[in-house]
Design an enzyme around this catalytic site. Structure first.
Site, PDB file in Angstrom:
ATOM      1  N   HIS A  34     -21.872  -8.104 -25.944  1.00 45.59           N
ATOM      2  CA  HIS A  34     -20.599  -8.737 -26.310  1.00 45.59           C
ATOM      3  C   HIS A  34     -20.453 -10.003 -25.478  1.00 45.59           C
ATOM      4  O   HIS A  34     -21.372 -10.380 -24.721  1.00 45.59           O
ATOM      5  CB  HIS A  34     -19.451  -7.758 -26.087  1.00 45.59           C
ATOM      6  N   HIS A  37     -21.464  -9.976 -21.721  1.00 44.94           N
ATOM      7  CA  HIS A  37     -22.896 -10.190 -21.480  1.00 44.94           C
ATOM      8  C   HIS A  37     -23.264 -11.649 -21.736  1.00 44.94           C
ATOM      9  O   HIS A  37     -24.046 -12.247 -20.994  1.00 44.94           O
ATOM     10  CB  HIS A  37     -23.731  -9.309 -22.416  1.00 44.94           C
ATOM     11  N   GLY A 147     -22.155  -8.988 -13.817  1.00 43.85           N
ATOM     12  CA  GLY A 147     -20.735  -9.205 -14.071  1.00 43.85           C
ATOM     13  C   GLY A 147     -19.874  -8.582 -12.983  1.00 43.85           C
ATOM     14  O   GLY A 147     -20.175  -7.489 -12.473  1.00 43.85           O
TER      15      GLY A 147
HETATM   16  P1  AMP Z   1     -24.200  -3.255 -19.131  1.00 44.73           P
HETATM   17  O1  AMP Z   1     -24.906  -3.596 -20.412  1.00 44.73           O
HETATM   18  O2  AMP Z   1     -22.912  -2.550 -19.320  1.00 44.73           O
HETATM   19  O3  AMP Z   1     -25.112  -2.607 -18.112  1.00 44.73           O
HETATM   20  O4  AMP Z   1     -23.794  -4.655 -18.491  1.00 44.73           O
HETATM   21  C1  AMP Z   1     -24.775  -5.616 -18.198  1.00 44.73           C
HETATM   22  C2  AMP Z   1     -24.168  -6.691 -17.344  1.00 44.73           C
HETATM   23  O5  AMP Z   1     -23.103  -7.317 -18.047  1.00 44.73           O
HETATM   24  C3  AMP Z   1     -23.566  -6.138 -16.039  1.00 44.73           C
HETATM   25  O6  AMP Z   1     -23.878  -7.027 -14.983  1.00 44.73           O
HETATM   26  C4  AMP Z   1     -22.096  -6.104 -16.339  1.00 44.73           C
HETATM   27  O7  AMP Z   1     -21.285  -6.232 -15.189  1.00 44.73           O
HETATM   28  C5  AMP Z   1     -21.951  -7.328 -17.237  1.00 44.73           C
HETATM   29  N1  AMP Z   1     -20.728  -7.201 -18.038  1.00 44.73           N
HETATM   30  C6  AMP Z   1     -20.397  -6.183 -18.864  1.00 44.73           C
HETATM   31  N2  AMP Z   1     -19.161  -6.372 -19.367  1.00 44.73           N
HETATM   32  C7  AMP Z   1     -18.704  -7.524 -18.837  1.00 44.73           C
HETATM   33  C8  AMP Z   1     -17.480  -8.251 -18.957  1.00 44.73           C
HETATM   34  N3  AMP Z   1     -16.481  -7.820 -19.718  1.00 44.73           N
HETATM   35  N4  AMP Z   1     -17.357  -9.397 -18.266  1.00 44.73           N
HETATM   36  C9  AMP Z   1     -18.362  -9.837 -17.460  1.00 44.73           C
HETATM   37  N5  AMP Z   1     -19.538  -9.208 -17.316  1.00 44.73           N
HETATM   38  C10 AMP Z   1     -19.708  -8.056 -17.977  1.00 44.73           C
END
Ligand code: AMP
Length: 288
Positions: A34, A37, A147
């Site tokens: 989204h 990411h 993030g």
């Molecule tokens: P994930 O796919 O949930 O493991 O997230 C991958 C990366 O995207 C991680 O570093 C998360 O912190 C970052 N991330 C996920 N959601 C958000 C968001 N809403 N805002 C900023 N970064 C995000």
């Protein structure tokens, strides 16, 4: 944009870039991407000559009762988003490529992994540190992007990189939210329409906390009471934790200052959501 599924192909492509003297940014994800990411990709594409994104639902960071099997996946959509952001290489391995049947070497982190999410997810950060170590060892990026949404994860990776002397710059990117304030998350897809509305209680209590801090509040107990009362006003919300912790070591603190972290995990129905703010950052804005 190239897609590779093996460590060897990933290493070969990045080595070729390094021989040309190009800088490389790495954005690890679990997919179902989204705009949160996408913001990581935007930062990396701006800062580096080449950007690698990984899309891998890392089994070893899920506990036995967690949502590994049902975690949402849509690789075609992910590729379209990554390509539109200018990502050069996507690493999309099978679990068997990352973990041999007799895999038994883990990177664990003490202290920082015991608080907040670590209390209910005891093996989670060991799984995160291990997979990030494997990615760092394979890609050897100049910069790696995370993030602020997963603030404890970001603090843990910063500490791991320092403690184990990884030669990489860790970049934290701000939380990206929906227009109504809900922090974007792949897990938001689990919410029913009624739960989606109820989930706004997280960002509303975050903003209440920020308003109190702006008004001069520095006492953790007073801040947490106000935020917990706000969360309790939503019948569908089941609070796992709301805490004020030191921004570097993730330990609870009685009074706080700039750079410290106010973090929460709240279940809406069966969906576990997290949100946070850092003391001193601008207050979040959203449509009421
Ligand atoms: P994930 O796919 O949930 O493991 O997230 C991958 C990366 O995207 C991680 O570093 C998360 O912190 C970052 N991330 C996920 N959601 C958000 C968001 N809403 N805002 C900023 N970064 C995000």
């Amino acid at each position: 944009m190239k897609v590779v599924t093996t460590i060897d192909d990933l290493r070969a492509q990045v080595s070729a870039w390094k021989k040309e003297g190009l800088t490389v940014g790495l954005c690890p994800t679990m997919g179902y991407l989204h705009e949160g990411h996408a913001s990581l990709m935007e930062h990396s594409v701006k800062d580096n000559d080449r950007t690698v994104a990984s899309v891998f639902v890392n089994p070893i960071q899920f506990g036995p009762t967690e949502d590994l099997a049902t975690y949402p996946r849509d690789f075609d959509h992910d590729c379209a988003l990554l390509e539109s952001k200018g990502v050069d290489l996507v690493f999309h391995p099978e679990a068997s490529e990352m973990y041999a049947d007799d895999f038994c070497t883990y990177v664990d982190i003490d202290v920082l992994s015991k608080t907040l999410c670590g209390k209910t997810r005891p093996i989670h950060f060991r799984g995160v540190c291990t997979v990030i170590t494997k990615l760092l060892n394979t890609v050897c990026p100049d910069r790696i992007y995370f993030g602020q949404k997963d603030a404890q994860q970001l603090a843990i990776i910063r500490r791991m990189v320092r403690d184990l002397n990884f030669n990489v710059e860790v970049i934290g990117c701000p939380i990206v939210r929906e227009a109504d304030g809900l922090a974007k998350s792949s897990r938001n897809t689990y919410l029913s329409p009624e739960e989606r509305k109820a989930a706004l209680i997280l960002s509303r209590s975050i903003r209440l906390g920020q308003d109190l801090v702006t008004g001069g509040e520095r006492d953790s107990a007073a801040l947490l009471k106000a935020m917990k009362d706000k969360l309790a006003s939503e019948p569908l919300a089941d609070v796992e934790y709301v805490e004020v912790v030191n921004g570097l070591n993730m330990q609870p603190i009685p009074t706080f200052t700039e750079g410290d972290l106010v973090a929460m995990a709240v279940r809406i129905g069966t969906t576990r959501l997290i949100d946070n703010f850092t003391v001193g950052e601008p207050s979040i804005e959203f449509e009421d």
